[in-house]
Design a protein around this motif. Structure first.
Motif, PDB file in Angstrom:
ATOM      1  N   GLY A 129      32.038  32.716  37.250  1.00 51.46           N
ATOM      2  CA  GLY A 129      32.938  33.179  36.198  1.00 51.46           C
ATOM      3  C   GLY A 129      32.584  34.568  35.703  1.00 51.46           C
ATOM      4  N   LEU A 130      33.329  35.031  34.688  1.00 50.77           N
ATOM      5  CA  LEU A 130      33.201  36.387  34.185  1.00 50.77           C
ATOM      6  C   LEU A 130      32.829  36.386  32.713  1.00 50.77           C
ATOM      7  N   LEU A 131      31.956  37.317  32.348  1.00 48.38           N
ATOM      8  CA  LEU A 131      31.622  37.584  30.956  1.00 48.38           C
ATOM      9  C   LEU A 131      32.084  38.995  30.627  1.00 48.38           C
ATOM     10  N   TRP A 132      33.030  39.126  29.700  1.00 47.33           N
ATOM     11  CA  TRP A 132      33.532  40.428  29.282  1.00 47.33           C
ATOM     12  C   TRP A 132      32.781  40.861  28.032  1.00 47.33           C
ATOM     13  N   THR A 133      32.226  42.052  28.054  1.00 48.18           N
ATOM     14  CA  THR A 133      31.533  42.585  26.886  1.00 48.18           C
ATOM     15  C   THR A 133      32.146  43.935  26.535  1.00 48.18           C
ATOM     16  N   LYS A 136      25.780  40.233  37.965  1.00 46.89           N
ATOM     17  CA  LYS A 136      26.128  41.575  38.436  1.00 46.89           C
ATOM     18  C   LYS A 136      27.166  42.211  37.525  1.00 46.89           C
ATOM     19  N   LEU A 137      26.961  43.489  37.274  1.00 46.60           N
ATOM     20  CA  LEU A 137      27.972  44.277  36.577  1.00 46.60           C
ATOM     21  C   LEU A 137      29.069  44.592  37.590  1.00 46.60           C
ATOM     22  N   GLU A 138      30.175  43.895  37.486  1.00 44.17           N
ATOM     23  CA  GLU A 138      31.208  43.982  38.513  1.00 44.17           C
ATOM     24  C   GLU A 138      32.183  45.116  38.279  1.00 44.17           C
ATOM     25  N   ARG A 139      32.492  45.399  37.009  1.00 45.92           N
ATOM     26  CA  ARG A 139      33.528  46.393  36.757  1.00 45.92           C
ATOM     27  C   ARG A 139      33.300  47.055  35.399  1.00 45.92           C
ATOM     28  N   ASN A 142      34.016  48.893  28.165  1.00 46.17           N
ATOM     29  CA  ASN A 142      34.374  47.553  28.621  1.00 46.17           C
ATOM     30  C   ASN A 142      33.594  47.230  29.892  1.00 46.17           C
ATOM     31  N   LEU A 143      32.666  46.277  29.808  1.00 46.79           N
ATOM     32  CA  LEU A 143      31.852  45.881  30.950  1.00 46.79           C
ATOM     33  C   LEU A 143      32.205  44.450  31.347  1.00 46.79           C
ATOM     34  N   GLY A 156      23.405  45.888  39.745  1.00 46.71           N
ATOM     35  CA  GLY A 156      24.131  45.217  40.813  1.00 46.71           C
ATOM     36  C   GLY A 156      25.540  45.731  41.013  1.00 46.71           C
ATOM     37  N   MET A 157      25.838  46.897  40.492  1.00 48.50           N
ATOM     38  CA  MET A 157      27.189  47.446  40.547  1.00 48.50           C
ATOM     39  C   MET A 157      27.356  48.329  41.775  1.00 48.50           C
ATOM     40  N   VAL A 158      28.546  48.316  42.363  1.00 48.43           N
ATOM     41  CA  VAL A 158      28.869  49.153  43.519  1.00 48.43           C
ATOM     42  C   VAL A 158      29.962  50.138  43.086  1.00 48.43           C
TER      43      VAL A 158
END
Length: 839
Positions: A779-783, A812-815, A833-834, A150-152
């Motif tokens: 929200g965001l999940l940082w891995t 979605k993998l946003e960044r 860092n995802l 799902g990343m752009v």
């Protein structure tokens, strides 16, 4: 509440809540465009009367009905309006989102997603482990992989590289006789991370009752529910005298009339489709524990104290923190509206300060130079109506070629750019670095494009064709293997002429930006020069940051030799098998002392039990604990007490993001927190935090960090000592939710109550599954992982499996956040860092 008032309220609810209960069950089945306000269709009432019209609210209607309960007759519903039938009668039901793929694309996708009998990240010679997740990943098509998550890639832009670095107006040229904004074009030196018109994302953000959401959140069911409730509906009410009142209300207005018991009863009837509004929850909480003296936490303290008089103070403190988090809880994630800085807005302010106001926004266009967010250097800004009155005589660009062979696929625009190239375009090699870099050789190239308009984007295809390699850091080549925080292109010089007046403007930038200089500045033969070393000049001049890496081992030309700056002191880590590298003089005014340690610890072993300690090599000793500044936030470090100083400098961009995008309503859960540096960055903006770490020794430093920033360690912050797996389960049982959950575990370890062995390859998916359900909607999940053997795509697959196991769909993998410029590497970056967006 008085009995008469309750009867009127019951009458109001009777008018709408039969339709409300039906509407909630129906709304989830309707397309978004039809979910405007169906639950209150039964309240669309009235007859066409000829009396006076007046707009009223529910409160005013309630007062009227209290005075004259029988004045209003029962209200009917308007006949439903049937939409005109469309001609299309057939639907593709088997695969409603089917997308055509060429045979080669289908083959590549099948190879990319097919499971195999091979463990993720398994090295040759390792034993098989039946507990490991098995996948094989085709890393030859990273763009296809990005779409799967799902990343752009086109949205992967860097933040401003150095806090406080602003554009410079370096030239202007007259192109029109008319007075005002359209008379001049301007040459501006733009830093990387700035956009021309500003952040499009911030402009498209919508404000809801529970905070700000972006376009990426618009399709989320919870946000659609929010917007539907927020929508105002007008109802025509006709009394017995023929007077017409226009009642305007939303679902929130009706639901706010319910008691907590009635809300709970409705939730049981409607199930998961119904969510009580945050306003009603706050009202219910106020009824139970009314606030005192405008202090939201005083009621919590008073309530806990009254209910648990026999408990000790530490237990009471923990209960207050838990109760405080529940009070501040919301269902939708809340962040600050951090707009990307705009060159046009900045220019407008500068000209206004000079007494020559100009227009802003879409009146301007960037026609040459650094036109994109990631690019740096000169950009030509011209009024849109006068672009034909200016001519670009030449533009010169500096770029770093060497992206691990990852090329940007040819688009139609790129093919046109390539076909328009000719022998007039000149390439000059500024520097070339191959020694010790294996397959990651790089060369800095100067490209001169004369007699035509060009931008930084236009030279990508030219350089790829000329050198058979991509531009370093370009996400369009490989978003999973970005070896810089942006595509390294800089517009160094430009000459433009007016086609109306006899004027020419020729300008050149003074120096390369740090991220290019760190790779290009090889003219001093890698010897230290006073001031900075290889692209750290801006960091040295930045008053908001005084801790960074001066020399990064082999990537800077000195294997086994790293030098970190902590304000006025340097910490050197040296592998004794390698020769020593350069050191600045302690008499240059920037350094008071140098600490030295003979070891080669990697990031994962920092803080491990070892006798190796740094010792003072020369100069004055540093205090046992002293503050450093990073992005304007203070952290307390120590150089000779432990192997770890207390902060990982390579995570500076992530902490900067937290300090820009969190707000007082943001709640952060920081797992494997170490000394809690992420928590401090979030807390500096007023966010509330929970930090978990197995080591009490390290987590006790959190209070020291907070104290250095004048932040009180109160109910808004919590430090939990223990195993993250255990505590994630406990927090889930409590029903706690967070806007951001950060997972930065070690690659492998042994710990916890059961002394269980942990590894990224075996346990990351389980960890993600536990943490994902603690993230609020939107929200965001940082891995994060620093495992060198785990490819970023394989790491993303582990995280995706954990999300699937948690029952979370459409995350979605946003960044993907690369490391800062002072940590430039040879080959792929050692830390991945995802950032995942949870719907």
């Amino acid at each position: 509440m008085k009995r008469g008032s309750r009867c009127v309220q019951a009458s109001l609810l009777a008018l709408g809540f039969v339709a409300l209960s039906d509407g909630f069950s129906m709304a989830s089945k309707l397309p978004t465009s039809r979910r405007t306000f169906e639950p209150f269709a039964a309240l669309r009432a009235g007859t066409e009367g000829g009396g006076k019209r007046k707009q009223i609210t529910i409160k005013e209607l309630q007062e009227k009905m209290l005075k004259s309960p029988s004045k209003y007759s029962a209200m009917g519903t308007e006949p439903s309006r049937k939409k005109k039938a469309t001609r299309r009668t057939r639907r593709r039901v088997e695969s409603p989102k089917q997308q055509y793929l060429y045979a080669s694309q289908r083959s590549a996708k099948q190879q990319a997603v097919a499971p195999a009998k091979k463990d993720i990240g398994k090295e040759e010679g390792e034993n098989e482990n039946e507990n490991e997740t098995v996948f094989t990943v085709d890393t030859r098509n990273p763009l296809l992989q990005a779409k799967e998550f799902g990343m752009v890639p086109a949205t992967q832009h860097c933040d401003p590289l150095v806090d406080g670095l602003k554009p410079r107006l370096v030239g202007q040229i007259r192109i029109s006789e008319e007075a005002g904004s359209g008379s001049f074009a301007y040459l501006v030196e733009k830093p990387a991370g700035w956009s021309i018109l500003g952040s499009q994302a911030s402009k498209s953000k919508k404000t809801t009752a529970k905070g700000t959401v972006t376009d990426t959140e618009e399709s989320m069911p919870a946000v659609q529910e929010q917007r539907r409730r927020k929508t105002k509906t007008q109802v025509k009410l006709v009394d017995e005298d023929g007077n017409i009142d226009i009642l305007e209300y939303s679902e929130e207005d009706i639901l706010a009339l319910l008691t907590p018991e009635e809300l709970e009863e409705m939730k049981e009837d409607l199930g998961t489709d119904f969510q009580a509004p945050a306003r009603s929850k706050r009202l219910a909480a106020d009824l139970i524990m009314p606030p005192k003296d405008d202090d939201p936490d005083s009621s919590v303290r008073s309530h806990i104290k009254d209910e648990h008089r026999d408990l000790d103070e530490e237990t009471l403190s923990n209960l207050r923190r838990i109760e405080g988090r529940k009070q501040r809880a919301s269902e939708i994630a809340t962040f600050a509206e951090a707009a990307r800085p705009s060159v046009i807005t900045w220019l407008k302010d500068v000209k206004a300060g000079e007494g020559v106001p100009i227009r802003g926004g879409n009146f301007w266009t960037a026609i040459a130079g650094a036109c994109e967010v990631d690019d740096s250097g000169l950009v030509l800004l011209c009024p849109k109506a006068n672009t034909e009155r200016i001519f670009v005589e030449y533009a010169e660009y500096v770029t770093v070629v060497g992206n691990g062979g990852h090329l940007v696929p040819r688009s139609k625009e790129n093919r046109n750019a390539a076909s328009s190239s000719n022998d007039v375009i000149k390439f000059e090699i500024v520097s070339k670095v191959r020694k010790g870099r294996g397959d990651d050789a790089i060369q800095t190239v100067r490209v001169l494009i004369p007699d035509k308009t060009s931008t930084c984007s236009s030279i990508v295809e030219l350089c790829q064709k000329q050198f058979q390699d991509g531009i370093r850091g370009d996400p369009a080549g490989n978003p999973f293997d970005r070896r810089a925080r942006r595509r390294l292109i800089h517009c160094e010089s430009m000459s433009v002429s007016s086609l109306v007046f006899d004027e020419t403007c020729e300008v050149e930038t003074d120096m390369f930006p740090d991220d290019i200089a760190v790779l290009a500045d090889r003219r001093n033969h890698l010897e230290y020069t006073t001031g900075s070393f290889l692209g750290r000049a801006s960091l040295q001049q930045n008053e908001m940051t005084n801790a960074y890496r001066e020399v990064n081992g082999a990537a800077d030309g000195f294997p086994g030799w790293t030098v970190d700056r902590y304000d006025k002191w340097l910490l050197v880590q040296h592998d004794p098998k390698e020769p020593r590298g350069p050191l600045p003089s302690i008499h240059d005014g920037n350094t008071l002392g140098i600490y030295y340690i003979e070891s080669s610890p990697d990031r994962s072993s920092m803080g491990a039990s070892t006798n190796a300690r740094a010792r003072l090599l020369e100069g004055k000793p540093a205090p046992e604990f002293f503050p450093i500044v990073e992005n304007g936030v203070k952290y307390v470090v120590n150089l000779d007490r432990d192997l770890s100083t207390g902060i990982f400098l390579d995570q500076r961009p992530q902490r900067a993001w937290l300090s820009r995008n969190c707000c007082v309503d943001t709640q952060v859960l920081n797992c494997f927190a170490h000394t809690g540096a992420f928590s401090v960055a979030a807390a500096s903006t007023g966010a509330s935090t929970v930090s978990i770490d197995l080591s009490k020794k390290w987590l006790d430093r959190l209070s020291t960090h907070l104290e250095a920033n004048d932040i009180e360690f109160d109910e808004r912050h919590d430090a939990i000592y223990g195993d993250c797996f255990d505590w994630l389960s406990r927090l889930a049982k409590r029903g706690e939710k967070y806007d951001i959950v950060i997972l930065d575990p070690p690659s492998s370890s042994v710990g916890g109550r059961k002394k269980k062995r942990w590894s990224i390859k075996n346990d990351m998916d389980e960890l993600v599954a536990l943490a994902a359900n603690l993230v609020k909607k939107g929200g965001l999940l940082w891995t994060t992982t620093n495992s060198a053997s785990t490819h970023p795509i394989k790491f993303a697959r582990l995280c995706q499996k954990g999300l699937d196991d948690a029952g979370i769909e459409n995350a979605k993998l946003e960044r993907i956040q690369p490391m800062p410029a002072d940590f430039q590497t040879i080959g792929p970056q050692p830390v991945t860092n995802l950032v995942w967006r949870i719907p």
